[in-house]
Write a protein that holds these residues in place. Structure first.
Motif, PDB file in Angstrom:
ATOM      1  N   ALA A 241      28.708 -21.546  32.486  1.00 10.86           N
ATOM      2  CA  ALA A 241      28.908 -22.396  31.460  1.00 10.86           C
ATOM      3  C   ALA A 241      30.189 -22.700  31.223  1.00 10.86           C
TER       4      ALA A 241
ATOM      5  N   ALA B  44      26.744 -16.091  32.947  1.00 10.52           N
ATOM      6  CA  ALA B  44      25.866 -16.972  32.187  1.00 10.52           C
ATOM      7  C   ALA B  44      24.516 -17.654  33.012  1.00 10.52           C
TER       8      ALA B  44
ATOM      9  N   THR C 155      20.238 -17.413  33.454  1.00 15.67           N
ATOM     10  CA  THR C 155      19.171 -17.359  32.706  1.00 15.67           C
ATOM     11  C   THR C 155      18.043 -16.986  33.435  1.00 15.67           C
TER      12      THR C 155
ATOM     13  N   ASP D  45      28.795 -25.707  25.432  1.00 14.88           N
ATOM     14  CA  ASP D  45      28.172 -25.465  26.925  1.00 14.88           C
ATOM     15  C   ASP D  45      27.642 -26.939  27.413  1.00 14.88           C
TER      16      ASP D  45
ATOM     17  N   GLU E  80      26.251 -22.102  23.134  1.00 12.41           N
ATOM     18  CA  GLU E  80      26.270 -20.930  23.938  1.00 12.41           C
ATOM     19  C   GLU E  80      26.437 -19.734  22.935  1.00 12.41           C
TER      20      GLU E  80
ATOM     21  N   ARG F 187      27.510 -15.761  22.450  1.00 12.59           N
ATOM     22  CA  ARG F 187      28.106 -14.517  23.446  1.00 12.59           C
ATOM     23  C   ARG F 187      28.352 -13.458  22.462  1.00 12.59           C
TER      24      ARG F 187
ATOM     25  N   HIS G  42      27.255 -13.158  27.884  1.00  4.74           N
ATOM     26  CA  HIS G  42      26.405 -14.359  27.570  1.00  4.74           C
ATOM     27  C   HIS G  42      25.160 -13.633  27.278  1.00  4.74           C
TER      28      HIS G  42
ATOM     29  N   HIS H 296      21.353 -19.264  23.962  1.00  5.14           N
ATOM     30  CA  HIS H 296      21.868 -20.411  23.349  1.00  5.14           C
ATOM     31  C   HIS H 296      21.139 -20.501  22.031  1.00  5.14           C
TER      32      HIS H 296
END
Length: 207
Positions: free
Chosen positions: A36, A90, A92, A148, A158, A160, A167, A170
């Motif tokens: 990110a 970061a 997924t 991001d 994003e 956090r 992370h 989103h």
């Protein structure tokens, strides 16, 4: 349970297609790191009118969480490769694969890194996007929001952890009313703590 609007479905489809394209070239850990691009100034989630319609423009507010320093080497030993990839780089996880996507027990979801309480099961709902979704955070100072732009042509917000900067995922503005937030969170970034059962009510003995 809420059904996806056409706007939400478009967001989900675009994100899933982009993520799927990245998975065709896995890294040695077997997961994808979507690095990110974060602006220097973090924004905390705020319950303003502007924040309700556009979480990325939420007002700044005081961070209520005490910052902690993360030891990366110790973290690699404690977390799974996927948990480390998601929270520290970061990444997924693949949609519909997370253990909390269809999880609806009563309790609290914590940051997997620092164990800070972040989300309540009371705000969890099925968005259909393939990742755990929440319409609010447990407390406004528990997360920070960052711009991001890591995916060309797409700007996301994003999420956090405010305590350790891990992370989470989103946040989008296509969630259910009244706040319209959809915190799209990786299962690999959170841990669930079951709500304790209420203590039995003492009964007085009859003579």
């Amino acid at each position: 349970m809420f059904s996806l609007s056409r706007h939400a479905l478009r967001h989900t489809r675009n994100f899933a297609l982009i993520a799927a394209a990245k998975w065709r070239h896995p890294n040695p850990l077997g997961v994808v790191a979507a690095a990110a691009t974060v602006v220097p100034i973090a924004r905390c989630f705020a319950d303003s009118d502007e924040g309700k319609t556009n979480p990325s423009k939420a007002n700044n507010m005081e961070n209520k969480s005490e910052k902690v320093t993360v030891n990366k080497e110790e973290l690699r030993k404690r977390l799974t490769p996927l948990q480390y990839q998601v929270t520290q780089e970061a990444g997924t996880e693949r949609p519909y694969t997370g253990c909390y996507n269809k999880h609806y027990e009563k309790g609290v979801y914590q940051c997997i890194v620092c164990h800070q309480d972040l989300f309540s099961s009371d705000t969890k709902y099925d968005s259909g996007c393939g990742w755990p979704a929440f319409n609010d955070v447990l407390d406004k100072g528990k997360v920070t929001l960052h711009r991001d732009a890591s995916i060309p042509g797409m700007v996301r917000t994003e999420v956090r952890c405010s305590k350790c900067s891990a992370h989470m995922g989103h946040v989008f503005d296509d969630g259910p009313p009244p706040k319209h937030h959809r915190f799209c969170i990786n299962s690999a970034s959170i841990d669930f703590v079951r709500k304790a059962a209420p203590a039995p009510t003492p009964t007085s003995s009859k003579k």
